[in-house]
Design a protein around this motif. Sequence first.
Motif, short mmCIF file in Angstrom:
data_model
loop_
_atom_site.label_atom_id
_atom_site.label_comp_id
_atom_site.label_asym_id
_atom_site.label_seq_id
_atom_site.Cartn_x
_atom_site.Cartn_y
_atom_site.Cartn_z
N ASN A 36 1.14 -1.32 -0.13
CA ASN A 36 -0.36 -0.22 0.10
C ASN A 36 0.52 1.21 0.05
N ALA A 37 1.82 1.63 0.41
CA ALA A 37 2.97 2.56 0.64
C ALA A 37 3.45 2.66 -0.70
N GLU B 252 2.69 1.71 -3.36
CA GLU B 252 0.93 2.43 -4.85
C GLU B 252 0.48 4.11 -4.39
N ARG B 253 0.67 4.23 -2.83
CA ARG B 253 0.71 5.37 -2.34
C ARG B 253 1.57 6.52 -2.44
N ASP B 254 2.83 5.78 -2.83
CA ASP B 254 4.55 6.40 -3.29
C ASP B 254 4.29 6.93 -4.78
N ASP C 28 1.27 6.95 -6.69
CA ASP C 28 0.21 8.07 -6.61
C ASP C 28 0.96 9.44 -6.28
N ARG C 29 1.50 9.74 -5.58
CA ARG C 29 2.06 10.89 -5.20
C ARG C 29 2.65 11.53 -6.18
N ASN D 40 -11.10 12.46 -2.53
CA ASN D 40 -10.25 12.04 -1.69
C ASN D 40 -11.43 10.59 -1.62
#
Length: 173
Positions: free
Chosen positions: A32-33, A35-37, A39-40, A161
């Motif tokens: 998950n981290a 994927e968030r990175d 996206d960011r 969001n």
Amino acid sequence: MGLIGSLFALAFGGGRNAIRETAEIFRKNAENAGERDLDRMAAALEQHAAEFRDRRSAFDIVMDGVNRLPRPMLALGTIGLFVSAMMEPVWFADRMQGLALVPEPLWWLMGAVVSFYFGARHQAKGQQFQREIAAALARRPVLLRDETPGLVVAEAGAEPNAALDDWRRSHAA
């Protein structure tokens, strides 16, 4: 078997994984981290690309190029005068005698025209730069503090969001 089944239902029952949820309190989920990175990073690259898109017409680009010519021409012309003075002193002296006959008010007028040209161009370019900075800042969402301590949310004009909305609904009760 009933006792073992009850323990498994306690640990993994109800469609949940209590062990994983407990572990994620102490260590973040790497997938998950990631994927968030991603996206960011994609959002940052898109914002960076948006800031440097050229929105001018072909005529504006050509005219900007033409407007860049006077300064190099003045500099190269001055150097050319020095070269001509060394190579053809008589020709150069004739031209300088002609310039000496120009009345002083005409020199003042020429100075004013050149000064206003370069001053206006400098001011126009400065204002264009300020407009581009303001437009880039307007595209960037402003971050504000929500009522929840430690939570940062985007301003009302920003994109929604879904994850944040789900979290708010789940914690509203």
